[in-house]
Design a protein around this motif. Structure first.
Motif, PDB file in Angstrom:
ATOM      1  N   CYS A  84      56.420  36.329 109.956  1.00  9.28           N
ATOM      2  CA  CYS A  84      55.944  35.035 110.450  1.00  9.28           C
ATOM      3  C   CYS A  84      55.986  34.030 109.321  1.00  9.28           C
ATOM      4  CB  CYS A  84      54.518  35.163 110.997  1.00  9.28           C
ATOM      5  SG  CYS A  84      53.818  33.581 111.506  1.00  9.28           S
ATOM      6  N   ARG A  85      56.911  33.085 109.422  1.00  8.24           N
ATOM      7  CA  ARG A  85      57.044  32.075 108.363  1.00  8.24           C
ATOM      8  C   ARG A  85      55.781  31.223 108.261  1.00  8.24           C
ATOM      9  NH1 ARG A  85      61.935  30.456 106.008  1.00  8.24           N
ATOM     10  NH2 ARG A  85      60.673  29.253 104.595  1.00  8.24           N
ATOM     11  N   CYS A  86      55.066  31.059 109.384  1.00  7.24           N
ATOM     12  CA  CYS A  86      53.855  30.237 109.368  1.00  7.24           C
ATOM     13  C   CYS A  86      52.664  31.010 108.819  1.00  7.24           C
ATOM     14  CB  CYS A  86      53.534  29.733 110.771  1.00  7.24           C
ATOM     15  SG  CYS A  86      54.851  28.733 111.482  1.00  7.24           S
ATOM     16  N   CYS A 102      58.239  33.037 116.064  1.00  3.96           N
ATOM     17  CA  CYS A 102      58.227  34.498 115.915  1.00  3.96           C
ATOM     18  C   CYS A 102      57.459  35.175 117.039  1.00  3.96           C
ATOM     19  CB  CYS A 102      57.602  34.893 114.571  1.00  3.96           C
ATOM     20  SG  CYS A 102      55.804  34.614 114.505  1.00  3.96           S
ATOM     21  N   GLN A 104      51.588  29.494 114.914  1.00  2.00           N
ATOM     22  CA  GLN A 104      51.616  28.049 114.660  1.00  2.00           C
ATOM     23  C   GLN A 104      52.834  27.471 115.364  1.00  2.00           C
ATOM     24  OE1 GLN A 104      50.877  26.612 110.654  1.00  2.00           O
ATOM     25  NE2 GLN A 104      49.573  28.400 110.261  1.00  2.00           N
ATOM     26  N   CYS A 105      54.029  27.656 114.794  1.00  2.26           N
ATOM     27  CA  CYS A 105      55.208  27.083 115.441  1.00  2.26           C
ATOM     28  C   CYS A 105      55.616  27.880 116.676  1.00  2.26           C
ATOM     29  CB  CYS A 105      56.379  27.000 114.465  1.00  2.26           C
ATOM     30  SG  CYS A 105      57.178  28.588 114.160  1.00  2.26           S
TER      31      CYS A 105
HETATM   32  S1  FES Z   1      54.229  31.164 114.255  1.00  4.07           S
HETATM   33 FE1  FES Z   1      55.792  30.141 113.134  1.00  4.07          FE
HETATM   34  S2  FES Z   1      56.978  31.820 112.432  1.00  4.07           S
HETATM   35 FE2  FES Z   1      55.247  32.809 113.248  1.00  4.07          FE
END
Ligand code: FES
Ligand SMILES: Cc1cc2nc3c(=O)[nH]c(=O)nc-3n(C[C@H](O)[C@H](O)[C@H](O)COP(=O)(O)OP(=O)(O)OC[C@H]3O[C@@H](n4cnc5c(N)ncnc54)[C@H](O)[C@@H]3O)c2cc1C
Ligand code: SF4
Ligand code: FES
Lengths: 205, 333
Positions: free
Chosen positions: A183-185, A151, A147-148
């Motif tokens: 992965c925070r997302c 990571c 997502q972001c």
């Molecule tokens: S894609 Fe956002 S921390 Fe893994």
């Protein structure tokens, strides 16, 4: 993922590495990296004893004088302008800084830069290019395995090693041997699927 | 981080000499996954690093002789994946493959692993001076006792420190009666692992029976048929990549259906790798079933003492050991 921004930094850096030959001088590197990142001031490094290191990085020779306390991650990001590897925790706990040394994945934040003397380092910038993505990079895109993206360089470097080690034959194995990459997302489902897709295209090393 | 000198030694003798020559503040560094981490936190403050990660022959893994031998410089990942160890001594292989992450196992050595420091949060985060810690600063007090003690030890604690001994590999080695091979300025010596780890007592800063300047060169483990019936069971807050809340290393030497000799050690619950002799004695000459396994689990924790938030470790630890006994005995997967 190495986005356009990061690869531009790398272009600058690679040219400079070639220009100065095998000696990468600190004064040559720092401003270039800082400009490309658009950051105004770089923190002045504390004065400390230095060590001389020479290494192969992404297929190119490199050498420099570096503070004995520096991490490989800081050397990559601050001195070589290779900002693909990310600093998530700086304590070995998240995997965002994963690179390969002599073909094995390591946490670059807990690796003293001094230790790479005589070694071969591969970072996310060294595995593919914008028009010829590495199969693992393509698989991450195909499966929305991010997502972001913070990571992701670490995930991809860990994933390539995971396959080469022979730890990607089942989803259970993939989950276990990718557990060092947080992965925070929460893109984990996509990440496992991406690795399953890319694994047959990557030779076991 | 204070200014630092760094040299890489080529062999054991060179390393010992470099250590002596460096003087005050000298430290060996292997993978650096403990030492460098704690340097960044200001807990460790070496002035000179002598890198012993690539000493000649230090990564030797030898399973052919009377004993298993692991060079101190062998990587955790390489020992974890050794075919003989995986087949004949799963307790050893699993204690490594269930520790840290593959990235860290590719960096960390099995020698450095023996000397890793506690994860007690007050020890790690207190360099700024916010928390007293007898281990970090002898005599300053202990924030762990009476603090947020969910992770702290229930066995082997003293009034000065209740920090958990964090490693998994040392627990498996304790069950298997390993010996630590040490070289120093005065020559070489061997220390049984049962003497290597100290209880905190009044001196929690003295953790290991090794002197400054000495090097761990290797680890020997006597070969035993018990290795085949063995396991390392580790219970964590998440399924992978976390330190143990409770763990058990169990190896059973069987005589038909009966236990001839049990090897048992516990992790995650004690201030040192914890040999559970009471539990071993209880299994002697028994056939393994759930009832006897749980009785052994409870026996191992008979002397346990909990603080405010860690009482759950007594029940969890007993049941972890019971499950490990059932697995080693082939009764459950
Ligand atoms: S894609 Fe956002 S921390 Fe893994
Ligand atoms: C995020 C994270 C998660 C982790 N999870 C786990 C886990 O689940 N289970 C587990 O067991 N461990 C875990 N660890 C700890 C890890 O296993 C240890 O840090 C590692 O084994 C230490 O080995 P090293 O070679 O990196 O030692 P170093 O950090 O290089 O050295 C550690 C200490 O030992 C000394 N030393 C090293 N080698 C020798 C030698 N041969 N002779 C004398 N002295 C020596 C050094 O001076 C230093 O004091 C984790 C670590 C991190 C960062
Ligand atoms: S438990 Fe031990 S390590 Fe933790 S704060 Fe107390 S003395 Fe320090
Ligand atoms: S930045 Fe290296 S593991 Fe988190």
């Amino acid at each position: 993922m190495s986005d356009a921004h990061d690869s531009k930094i790398f272009e600058v850096t690679r040219r400079q590495v070639l220009e100065v030959g095998t000696i990468v001088s600190m004064s040559g590197m720092l401003p270039a990296a800082a400009q490309a990142q658009g950051s105004v001031s770089q923190p002045t490094p504390e004065n400390g004893a230095t060590v001389r290191v020479s290494f192969q990085i992404n297929g190119q020779p490199g050498a420099m004088e570096i503070d004995a306390r520096a991490s490989l991650l800081d050397m990559l990001r601050e001195r070589l302008g290779l900002a693909g590897a990310k600093k998530g925790c700086d304590h070995g706990q998240c995997g965002a800084c994963t690179v390969h040394i002599d073909g094995r994945r390591v946490a670059s934040c807990l690796t003293l830069a001094a230790k790479v003397d005589g070694r071969t380092v591969t970072t996310i910038e060294g595995i593919g290019s914008a028009d010829a993505l590495h199969p693992m990079q393509q698989a991450f895109i195909d499966h929305d395995a991010l997502q972001c993206g913070y990571c992701t360089p670490g995930q991809i470097m860990a994933a390539i090693a995971c396959v080469k080690e022979g730890h990607a034959s089942t989803p259970e194995d993939i989950r276990e041997y990718m557990s060092g990459n947080i992965c925070r997302c929460g893109a984990y489902v996509g990440i496992v699927a991406a690795i399953q897709q890319a694994a047959p295209q990557i030779e076991r090393g | 981080m204070r200014s630092l000198s760094y040299v890489r030694a080529g062999n054991v003798r060179e390393a010992i000499e470099a250590f002596a020559a460096a003087g005050e503040g000298a430290r060996y560094i292997a993978g650096g996954t403990t030492l460098y981490d704690l340097m960044k936190l200001g807990v460790e403050r070496p002035a000179h690093l002598i890198d012993i990660a690539s000493l000649e022959g230090a990564d030797r893994i030898d399973t052919r002789g009377d004993v298993l031998f692991f060079g101190a410089g062998a990587l955790m990942a390489d020992v974890a994946e050794d075919d003989v160890i995986r087949r004949d001594y799963p307790v050893l292989a699993e204690s490594l493959s269930k520790a840290a992450s593959q990235q860290l196992r590719n960096m960390a050595t099995v020698g450095g692993n023996l000397l890793q420091r506690t994860r007690c949060p007050y020890f790690r985060n207190g360099a700024i001076g916010a928390y007293p810690c007898n281990k970090r600063e002898p005599g300053s007090g202990c924030a762990g006792i009476g603090g947020v003690d969910r992770g702290q030890a229930v066995l082997g604690a003293s009034d000065a420190c209740n920090a958990v001994s964090p490693g998994d590999w040392p627990v498996a080695l304790t069950a298997m009666d390993a010996t630590i091979e040490i070289s120093g300025p005065a020559g070489t010596r061997s220390v049984p692992i049962s003497d290597f780890y100290r209880l905190p007592g009044n001196t929690p800063h003295l953790e290991f029976a090794i002197e400054a300047g000495e090097i761990v060169t290797g680890i020997s483990v006597p070969k035993t048929a018990a290795g085949r019936n063995s396991t390392y069971l580790k219970v964590r807050d998440r399924e992978s990549y976390a330190f143990a809340l409770a763990s058990a290393a169990v190896a059973l030497r069987m005589d038909g259906n009966h236990v001839r000799q049990a090897h048992i050690a516990l992790g995650g619950v004690a201030t040192r790798p914890w040999r559970a002799r009471e539990a071993e004695a209880l299994l002697n000459a028994q056939t393994i079933d759930r009832e006897i396994a749980l009785a052994a689990g409870r026996a191992a924790f008979a002397d346990a003492r909990a603080g405010e938030h860690n009482a759950f470790k007594i029940e969890l630890g007993a049941r972890t050991l019971a499950d490990a006994i059932m697995i080693a005995g082939g009764k459950i997967q």
